[in-house]
Enzyme design. Sequence first.
Site, PDB file in Angstrom:
ATOM      1  N   GLU A  12       0.854  -0.974  -0.042  1.00 33.37           N
ATOM      2  CA  GLU A  12       0.041   0.097   0.051  1.00 33.37           C
ATOM      3  C   GLU A  12       0.822   1.277  -0.103  1.00 33.37           C
ATOM      4  O   GLU A  12       0.152   2.375  -0.073  1.00 33.37           O
ATOM      5  CB  GLU A  12      -0.915   0.004   1.245  1.00 33.37           C
ATOM      6  CG  GLU A  12      -2.242  -1.233   1.194  1.00 33.37           C
ATOM      7  CD  GLU A  12      -2.995  -1.099   2.334  1.00 33.37           C
ATOM      8  OE1 GLU A  12      -3.889  -1.650   2.218  1.00 33.37           O
ATOM      9  OE2 GLU A  12      -2.179  -0.838   3.509  1.00 33.37           O
ATOM     10  N   MET A 173      -9.187  -2.389   8.573  1.00 34.71           N
ATOM     11  CA  MET A 173      -8.363  -2.760   9.513  1.00 34.71           C
ATOM     12  C   MET A 173      -7.839  -1.374  10.542  1.00 34.71           C
ATOM     13  O   MET A 173      -7.504  -1.750  11.793  1.00 34.71           O
ATOM     14  CB  MET A 173      -7.778  -3.852   9.629  1.00 34.71           C
ATOM     15  CG  MET A 173      -8.663  -5.030   9.078  1.00 34.71           C
ATOM     16  SD  MET A 173      -7.465  -6.373   8.927  1.00 34.71           S
ATOM     17  CE  MET A 173      -7.174  -6.726  10.498  1.00 34.71           C
ATOM     18  N   GLU A 174      -7.727  -0.300   9.787  1.00 36.95           N
ATOM     19  CA  GLU A 174      -6.912   0.720  10.648  1.00 36.95           C
ATOM     20  C   GLU A 174      -7.483   2.055  10.726  1.00 36.95           C
ATOM     21  O   GLU A 174      -7.167   2.951  11.373  1.00 36.95           O
ATOM     22  CB  GLU A 174      -5.614   0.931   9.869  1.00 36.95           C
ATOM     23  CG  GLU A 174      -4.794  -0.412   9.719  1.00 36.95           C
ATOM     24  CD  GLU A 174      -5.142  -1.427   8.690  1.00 36.95           C
ATOM     25  OE1 GLU A 174      -4.685  -2.408   8.890  1.00 36.95           O
ATOM     26  OE2 GLU A 174      -5.609  -0.808   7.699  1.00 36.95           O
ATOM     27  N   ASP A 197     -11.403  -5.769  -2.715  1.00 35.02           N
ATOM     28  CA  ASP A 197     -12.565  -6.838  -2.553  1.00 35.02           C
ATOM     29  C   ASP A 197     -13.656  -6.367  -2.031  1.00 35.02           C
ATOM     30  O   ASP A 197     -13.952  -5.310  -1.496  1.00 35.02           O
ATOM     31  CB  ASP A 197     -11.878  -7.955  -1.622  1.00 35.02           C
ATOM     32  CG  ASP A 197     -11.711  -7.322  -0.095  1.00 35.02           C
ATOM     33  OD1 ASP A 197     -12.502  -7.545   0.654  1.00 35.02           O
ATOM     34  OD2 ASP A 197     -10.606  -6.815   0.258  1.00 35.02           O
TER      35      ASP A 197
END
Length: 232
Positions: A12, A173-174, A197
Amino acid sequence: MKIGIIGAMEEEVTLLRDKIDNRQTITLGGCEIYTGQLNGTEVALLKSGIGKVAAALGATLLLEHCKPDVIINTGSAGGLASTLKVGDIVVSDETRYHDADVTAFGYEYGQLPGCPAGFKADDKLIAAAESCIRELNLNAVRGLIVSGDAFINGSVGLAKIRHNFPDAVAVEMEATAIAHVCHNFNVPFVVVRAISDVADQQSHLSFDEFLAVAAKQSTLMVETLVQKLAHG
């Protein structure tokens, strides 16, 4: 202006890192921060690691060590909005935890004691991101992004998120942990991520396959956004 950029994974951040001139690397607390100029603008790019704790630790180190004026959280996300497909962009107007539950004490689902129920992104950063989306002619959705320490890969987890946050457009998730830290430091933030996704039973397969696509799209968006913030 100095712009802080946060991504969790090597995939990323690598495209952005390679574009930074006069790059220096700082290693702190297991995180890597890359400083220099991105098309002439001072930036500090953090590779935080995956999950809320890593993201919060990294964001705190970035804010304390590099003193950026704003924070952009970039990378990949799982799409929840029906119109989203791989490579599309999501922009946060708010972030919330999808795995926090203190409702027994009267808090909203996702809210932690002493914190707002959600963390609002900065209006000017949102407007700048949406302007970039129009210029680049990208498909994008703005809305609620939810975060938790789980990769959503199945109907049970997805159903729980949809039940508790029916308006959520993406999950990852962050972002909320980063937003939480920015809230405490009173530093403007926005989340600009690309869809890797759709959060379903095959999401782990499409994530592996399309992470590079998401990284390319999010890098394009962030590079354009940095230019706009620096030069208008």
